[in-house]
Design an enzyme around this catalytic site. Structure first.
Site, PDB file in Angstrom:
ATOM      1  N   ASP A  28     -51.533   6.403 115.458  1.00  0.00           N
ATOM      2  CA  ASP A  28     -50.516   6.495 114.409  1.00  0.00           C
ATOM      3  C   ASP A  28     -49.284   7.275 114.890  1.00  0.00           C
ATOM      4  OD1 ASP A  28     -49.230   6.682 111.994  1.00  0.00           O
ATOM      5  OD2 ASP A  28     -50.933   7.504 110.900  1.00  0.00           O
TER       6      ASP A  28
ATOM      7  N   ASP B 112     -47.349   3.030 103.985  1.00  0.00           N
ATOM      8  CA  ASP B 112     -48.662   3.201 103.350  1.00  0.00           C
ATOM      9  C   ASP B 112     -48.757   2.506 101.988  1.00  0.00           C
ATOM     10  OD1 ASP B 112     -48.826   4.886 105.489  1.00  0.00           O
ATOM     11  OD2 ASP B 112     -49.803   6.495 104.385  1.00  0.00           O
TER      12      ASP B 112
HETATM   13  C1  GAL Z   1     -50.201   7.783 107.768  1.00  0.00           C
HETATM   14  C2  GAL Z   1     -50.930   6.468 107.894  1.00  0.00           C
HETATM   15  C3  GAL Z   1     -52.105   6.524 106.931  1.00  0.00           C
HETATM   16  C4  GAL Z   1     -53.012   7.668 107.333  1.00  0.00           C
HETATM   17  C5  GAL Z   1     -52.238   8.979 107.413  1.00  0.00           C
HETATM   18  C6  GAL Z   1     -53.064  10.102 107.987  1.00  0.00           C
HETATM   19  O1  GAL Z   1     -49.071   7.747 108.561  1.00  0.00           O
HETATM   20  O2  GAL Z   1     -50.058   5.416 107.582  1.00  0.00           O
HETATM   21  O3  GAL Z   1     -52.782   5.286 106.920  1.00  0.00           O
HETATM   22  O4  GAL Z   1     -53.618   7.373 108.553  1.00  0.00           O
HETATM   23  O5  GAL Z   1     -51.075   8.842 108.184  1.00  0.00           O
HETATM   24  O6  GAL Z   1     -52.377  11.305 108.049  1.00  0.00           O
END
Ligand code: GAL
Length: 678
Positions: free
Chosen positions: A409, A489
């Site tokens: 990520d 998200d």
């Molecule tokens: C976001 C991601 C989410 C989750 C989160 C964790 O950026 O899109 O799905 O993984 O971080 O902190």
């Protein structure tokens, strides 16, 4: 005496009638905040009475208001006026509480399906705009706030001093046009065995092979396989195929399942080569449910529930740990604090994850697979330790522990590109999209981790997560990604699900076996990012969500509390004919081929030459029509039409002359399969 009494009675009666009469004729004021606002739907949070979205004093451009409706776009409140209101007046604007953000929204008043007033796009700091709408005769009024064209981030929107003028004493009902009726469509599986799950499986030569043959039907059941290549064996009791293949090749296998009631067989293909994830990954991920509350215990319990709920028999495989298994930069929670890495740079999981290898073994022991999460920057999105500078050690740890899936990520990587402030990674903030729009930098960290994962002696699905920057669908496969997020998200609101769905067509041509567009995880069941609650999507919206994600050939990652699965949610997740659309070996992604108003018709080509067709109603009115435009869907000839949710053939249609009766609820879907009979 008698006469006087009569007179008194008559005069009292006249007085009373006069009072009632004048009351029903004279103008009255009904404040919007006197109505039941809870029926409103909105993009975030809950409808607020006399408060802003965040529960503060309603404030627009420095002006405060005592009364009104605080909401969040997209927001819809439907009011039944039944012709009893004359005038609606209010002021509208964006609440000051989102200072520093860039919200934009448009306020709209619709009466009986016609637009009566619109504010134009409003921004933070715009003075409250007066709204005056004549309502004579209007029966149904909609107060709508759209996202102003830039997404609905931070759109905290206020209707203040909002009131109706009526011709007499009256009160108005609010209602939600989307039905709350919970209804189950998926038939219970038969007692006889039926093989389910993926029909093709990819493995690299030399990697440990693990694939569970799944079936519904009474237990005990025995499994067998004909034509398994040398190096593989099947466990008769569990159906688990294990071993190692050393040479590349395509192997045709026949699978069998047998119980006291009968037996089933099905063809299965094993592709030993460079590509894995030949069908979209299916499983569970901790984020949408537990977020920072995740622990090894919760992960184990989710894995157990995957088995005890029977979901495992429908092909659900991965148990994925998201953020917060690592130690944290500055959390106040002691269970998240500790040394980030050992002297050699190997990551040390936090105290909630004492033994990663043991956890992985446990999950594998159930016939499932296990995944986890990291970021290419120094910190994850949640502020836990990321992989920056330690990519090699991390890839090695994942393989050593026995992990099968990595979600990688972007987050703080943007800061890396810009140079770490004073070279101190502790000062790097977590979330940044910086650099993601320059192709080379956008690709760089994923190329690196992709290569490292491929160097490991096990197959690790690589999930690229960077929210769609630089059109990731065009290059995600070339950096070794098996799937890549195409969106920001998801949350459990209609607005979120709808906007993501409407955005998927552009990336559709890039989906293929081994490379999937990922519109983010599922939001059915108890979700809530640390505060689980039943999904705010209405039942019909949930049917649409699962149907669309199946049509999109999207990774299917359940985001709910697996220990709180109810019958409705299980019905959504155990329909093998719907899952088969998602898992179809051809690996095509549906696109919208025909739109009629709010009806959007998605079509997905399937391996056997048939087509899965989703009739999706994105509007607020029920759709009832005789559909005849089959050529627009690429359908020509004579077809059997099967309702996949109900698992029933419902019509035989000739596309030249025939029509198909379509009856789609508000925000609902019909998911059909058209198979040629020629
Ligand atoms: C976001 C991601 C989410 C989750 C989160 C964790 O950026 O899109 O799905 O993984 O971080 O902190």
């Amino acid at each position: 005496m008698m006469n006087i009494n009569k007179l008194t009675f008559v005069s009292i009666l006249i007085t009373v009638l006069n009072f009632v009469g004048s009351n029903s004729l004279s103008a009255q004021t009904v404040w919007l905040d006197e109505l039941d606002l809870s029926t409103a739907t909105q993009g975030y949070g809950v409808p607020m009475k006399n408060k802003s979205c965040d529960g503060k004093t309603l404030t627009i451009a420095g002006e405060t208001f005592d009364r009104g409706f605080g909401s969040h776009s997209e927001s819809l409140l439907t009011i039944l006026l039944e012709g009893n209101a004359k005038l609606f007046t209010a002021k509208v604007g964006i609440d000051d509480e989102v200072k520093g953000q860039r919200p934009a929204a448009e306020f709209i008043v619709n009466g009986d399906g016609k637009q009566l007033w619109a504010s134009g796009v409003m921004r933070l700091g715009d003075a409250a705009k007066p709204c005056t709408v004549k309502l004579d005769g209007v029966k149904k009024l909609e107060l709508l706030v759209t996202d102003g064209g830039n997404g609905n981030y931070y759109d905290h929107v206020d209707w203040v001093d909002a009131k109706f003028e009526t011709s007499g004493a009256t009160t108005f009902k609010t209602f939600n046009p989307v039905s709350s009726e919970v209804y189950i469509l998926t038939p219970k599986p038969a007692a006889e065995p039926k093989l389910t799950g993926a029909k093709v499986f990819g493995v690299r030569p030399g990697s440990p092979f693990q694939h569970l043959v799944t079936a519904t039907g009474d237990r005990p059941m025995t499994f067998s396989a004909k034509g398994l290549p040398k190096g593989l064996k099947i466990n008769k009791k569990t159906g688990l195929i294990t071993g190692v293949l050393t040479t590349k090749g395509s192997y045709k296998v026949t699978l069998f399942a047998k119980n006291a009631k009968g037996k089933a067989e099905r063809q299965f293909r094993i592709e030993c080569g460079d590509q894995i994830a030949l069908t979209p990954p299916m499983g569970w991920n901790s984020w949408n449910c537990f977020a920072q509350e995740v622990s090894a215990d919760k992960v184990k319990r989710a894995a157990n529930a995957m088995v005890s709920s029977g979901l495992i028999n429908h092909g659900w495989t991965y148990i994925n740990i998201d953020d917060f298994w690592e130690n944290h930069r500055d959390s106040k929670d002691p269970s998240l604090r500790g040394k980030l890495r050992d002297e050699a740079g190997y990551i040390i999981p936090n105290s909630r994850f004492v033994d990663m290898k043991l956890l992985a073994d446990y999950v594998h022991g159930l016939g499932l697979k296990i995944g986890l999460y990291s970021s290419p920057g120094p910190w994850t999105c949640g502020g836990s330790a990321g992989s920056f500078g330690y990519e090699k050690q991390d890839a090695e740890s994942y393989a050593k522990w026995g992990f099968d899936y990595l979600k990688y990520d972007w987050c703080s990587y943007g800061n890396v590109i810009n140079g770490l402030p004073e070279n101190d990674p502790y000062k790097v903030s977590s979330l940044s999209y910086n650099g993601g729009s320059e192709l080379e930098t956008a690709k760089k960290p994923f190329i690196e981790m992709g290569k490292l994962l491929r160097e490991q002696k096990r197959d690790i699905v690589f999930s690229v997560c960077q929210y769609g920057m630089s059109d990731v669908w065009k290059w995600g496969g070339s950096v070794g990604g098996n799937c890549w997020r195409t969106t920001n998200d998801i949350t459990d609101t209609w607005t979120s699900m709808k906007n993501i769905a409407l955005d998927q067509d552009r990336s559709a041509p890039y989906a293929k076996p081994g490379n999937w567009n990922d519109p983010d995880m599922l939001i059915v069941g108890h979700v809530g990012w640390g505060n689980p609650h039943p999904s705010k999507l209405k039942p019909d919206e949930q049917y649409m969500h699962i149907s669309l994600w199946s049509l999109f050939a999207a990774p299917l990652l359940i985001g709910c509390d697996m220990e709180k699965l109810d019958d409705f949610t299980l019905n959504l997740l155990t329909n093998d004919e719907v899952i088969e659309v998602n898992q179809d070996p051809l690996g095509k992604q549906a696109t919208c081929l025909h739109a009629i108003g709010d009806l959007r018709i998605y079509v997905k080509d399937l391996e056997d030459g048939s087509k899965a067709v989703g009739f999706c109603n994105f509007g607020l009115e029920k759709i009832n029509m005789a559909y005849a435009d089959f050529s627009k869907l690429g359908l020509n000839g004579q077809f059997v039409v099967r309702d996949l949710w109900r698992q029933k053939d419902i019509a035989n249609v000739n596309t030249q002359s025939g029509k198909l009766a379509i009856d789609v609820p508000v925000h609902g879907v019909l998911l059909y399969k058209f198979s040629s009979v020629n």
